[in-house]
Design a protein around this motif. Structure first.
Motif, PDB file in Angstrom:
ATOM      1  N   ASP A  21      50.104  73.782  13.920  1.00 29.67           N
ATOM      2  CA  ASP A  21      50.990  73.094  14.860  1.00 29.67           C
ATOM      3  C   ASP A  21      51.005  71.617  14.487  1.00 29.67           C
ATOM      4  O   ASP A  21      50.027  70.900  14.701  1.00 29.67           O
ATOM      5  CB  ASP A  21      50.480  73.298  16.287  1.00 29.67           C
ATOM      6  N   HIS A  24      51.461  67.806  18.613  1.00 28.84           N
ATOM      7  CA  HIS A  24      51.227  68.004  20.047  1.00 28.84           C
ATOM      8  C   HIS A  24      50.481  66.799  20.583  1.00 28.84           C
ATOM      9  O   HIS A  24      50.033  65.924  19.835  1.00 28.84           O
ATOM     10  CB  HIS A  24      50.448  69.297  20.332  1.00 28.84           C
ATOM     11  N   TYR A  39      45.480  72.748  25.984  1.00 23.97           N
ATOM     12  CA  TYR A  39      46.058  73.140  24.698  1.00 23.97           C
ATOM     13  C   TYR A  39      45.407  74.415  24.180  1.00 23.97           C
ATOM     14  O   TYR A  39      46.091  75.295  23.640  1.00 23.97           O
ATOM     15  CB  TYR A  39      45.917  72.022  23.658  1.00 23.97           C
ATOM     16  N   SER A  52      45.763  72.037  14.385  1.00 23.78           N
ATOM     17  CA  SER A  52      46.819  71.258  15.020  1.00 23.78           C
ATOM     18  C   SER A  52      46.724  69.797  14.617  1.00 23.78           C
ATOM     19  O   SER A  52      45.680  69.322  14.181  1.00 23.78           O
ATOM     20  CB  SER A  52      46.748  71.393  16.547  1.00 23.78           C
ATOM     21  N   SER A 287      55.071  72.329  17.956  1.00 22.56           N
ATOM     22  CA  SER A 287      55.291  72.777  19.329  1.00 22.56           C
ATOM     23  C   SER A 287      55.796  71.648  20.209  1.00 22.56           C
ATOM     24  O   SER A 287      56.489  71.876  21.196  1.00 22.56           O
ATOM     25  CB  SER A 287      53.995  73.346  19.931  1.00 22.56           C
ATOM     26  N   ASN A 288      55.404  70.414  19.877  1.00 24.10           N
ATOM     27  CA  ASN A 288      55.661  69.263  20.749  1.00 24.10           C
ATOM     28  C   ASN A 288      55.261  69.591  22.191  1.00 24.10           C
ATOM     29  O   ASN A 288      55.997  69.303  23.137  1.00 24.10           O
ATOM     30  CB  ASN A 288      57.118  68.821  20.702  1.00 24.10           C
ATOM     31  N   PHE A 289      54.103  70.180  22.347  1.00 18.69           N
ATOM     32  CA  PHE A 289      53.615  70.473  23.695  1.00 18.69           C
ATOM     33  C   PHE A 289      52.701  69.358  24.177  1.00 18.69           C
ATOM     34  O   PHE A 289      52.000  68.758  23.374  1.00 18.69           O
ATOM     35  CB  PHE A 289      52.867  71.819  23.688  1.00 18.69           C
TER      36      PHE A 289
END
Length: 355
Positions: A21, A24, A39, A52, A287-289
C-alpha cells in the motif's frame, strides 16, 4: 453486502496477490483518529497487504524547537509505529515500512538540516518528503484540506533548491497537485531531473460542482497533461485517491458506500489512462486511507483496483501492486506476507483530512 467497522464486506478478489500500500496516513486529531490498530484492522480484512508507506499529514509535530525542524516529531512517530510492526507481534503486515515526511522545501538549501536529521532518526525507513502544492482559484477544494498551502507555492524560488537537496540524498518528492497544475509540475520535474517525483492521487482531476460537459472537458485536459508529465523519466504515479470529493463522482455524499463493481466502472478510465501514460513499471497502487473511506470501504477499494487490472499481465499486476512501490521507496521484501485472519479494532468514521 454488509457494513462492519466502517468497511464493506465483500469476497476478496485474488486474495494471494501481494500488495504494498503505497500511501496511507495515521493521526490522532480532534477532528478524527486513525492509528496503528485502525490501519491493521483494515489491512487484515482479507487482502494480502505485505507492507505500507506512511505519508505525512503534519501530525505529531513537535511543539518546541526551531520551526523548520518540528516536523521531525512525525518521523519519530511513524518510525515507532514501524518498529512495533516489525516486532511481528501485530501480524506480518509491515506498516510504515517506508516513511514520507513533511518539510518546507521552499526554504531551499537550508532544508538539508531537516533531511539529515530525518535520515538519522529513521535511517532504515525515511524515504522522502511530501509538501502539498495544491492551488485553486475557488474555495471548493480547501474545504477538504487540513493544512492549506499558500497560494503559488509551486512557483516559489526556493522550491527547486529544496528539491535538489532531496536528490542529493536519494530521497523522493511526493507531489500533491490538481490537474491544471500538471504542466507546472512537468516544468518542475525538468528542472530537477536528479530527483524522483511521485505524483499523488493521479494528479486529481478536480471536477467538483461541474456538469457532464464540463467534467468531460476536465477529463480530456487531465489525460493530455498526464501523458505529457509521463514523458519525464523521473516521475512515477500513484493510482488512488479516487475516493476523494475532488473528482466529482459524488460517492462521498451517499448514504451507503459503493461496492467494488460500481467503483471499478467509475474508476476504470482513470486507472487505464495512468497505466497507458506511465506504464505499469512506473505506477503503484495506494489506498489513501482513511480519506478514501468517505466513499468506500478498504476491501471494495482493493477489489475494484484488482478488477480494473484483471486483464493485465502477471508482470504488470506485480509491478502495480507491489514491485514499483518497493523499488521507488526501497522497501525490502520480508517474505510472502499474508495478514488474512489477523484482527484489529477497525476503523471508525472518516476524518476531516482528505489528502
Amino acid at each position: 453486502m454488509t457494513e462492519h467497522n466502517g468497511r464493506t464486506s465483500e469476497p476478496i478478489l485474488d486474495p494471494d496477490l501481494e500488495i504494498v500500500d503505497s500511501h496511507h496516513h495515521l493521526f490522532d486529531r480532534p477532528t478524527g483518529r486513525y492509528m496503528f490498530e485502525d490501519y491493521l484492522a483494515d489491512a487484515s480484512a482479507g487482502h494480502n497487504i505485505a507492507s505500507s508507506v506512511y505519508v505525512e499529514t503534519q501530525a505529531m509535530a513537535r511543539t518546541y524547537g526551531p520551526a523548520q525542524l518540528r516536523a521531525i516529531g512525525e518521523v519519530e512517530f511513524a518510525n515507532g509505529v514501524a518498529a512495533m510492526s516489525d516486532s511481528g507481534g501485530y501480524g506480518p503486515c509491515r506498516v510504515s515500512a517506508a516513511i514520507v515526511g513533511y518539510a518546507d522545501l521552499t526554504v531551499g538549501e537550508s532544508v538539508g538540516e531537516f533531511l539529515d536529521l530525518a535520515l538519522s532518526t529513521a535511517p532504515d525507513r525515511f524515504r522522502g518528503v511530501r509538501q502539498i502544492l495544491i492551488d485553486h482559484p475557488s474555495e471548493a477544494p480547501y474545504r477538504y484540506i487540513t493544512h492549506r498551502p499558500p497560494s503559488g507555492l509551486i512557483r516559489r524560488p526556493g522550491l527547486v533548491s529544496g528539491l535538489r537537496e532531496l536528490g542529493k540524498r536519494e530521497l523522493t518528492f511526493d507531489a500533491a497537485v490538481l490537474h491544471h497544475q500538471l504542466p507546472e509540475l512537468s516544468r518542475l520535474a525538468d528542472s530537477v531531473p536528479e530527483t524522483t517525483m511521485v505524483l499523488n492521487h493521479l494528479g486529481l482531476a478536480i471536477a467538483m460542482e461541474t456538469n457532464a460537459e464540463e467534467s468531460h472537458a476536465i477529463f480530456r485536459c487531465w489525460r493530455d497533461s498526464l501523458h505529457d508529465l509521463a514523458r519525464r523519466p523521473n516521475v512515477v504515479c500513484k493510482i488512488g485517491g479516487l475516493g476523494l470529493p475532488f473528482w466529482g463522482f459524488g460517492l462521498e455524499s451517499r448514504d451507503s458506500k459503493a461496492g467494488s463493481d460500481e467503483l471499478a466502472e467509475i474508476w476504470r478510465p482513470y486507472v487505464e489512462t495512468a497505466v497507458e501514460a506511465f506504464g505499469a513499471h512506473r505506477c503503484m497502487m495506494e489506498s489513501n486511507f482513511p480519506p478514501d473511506a468517505r466513499s468506500c470501504g478498504f476491501v471494495p477499494l482493493w477489489n475494484a483496483l484488482k478488477s480494473v487490472t484483471e486483464a493485465f499481465s502477471a508482470s504488470e499486476r506485480t509491478a502495480l501492486f507491489s514491485r514499483t512501490a518497493r523499488r521507488v521507496y526501497r522497501i525490502p521484501s520480508v517474505g510472502q506476507a499474508d495478514v488474512r485472519g489477523h484482527r484489529g479494532r477497525g476503523s471508525g468514521s472518516p476524518p476531516a483530512l482528505i489528502l
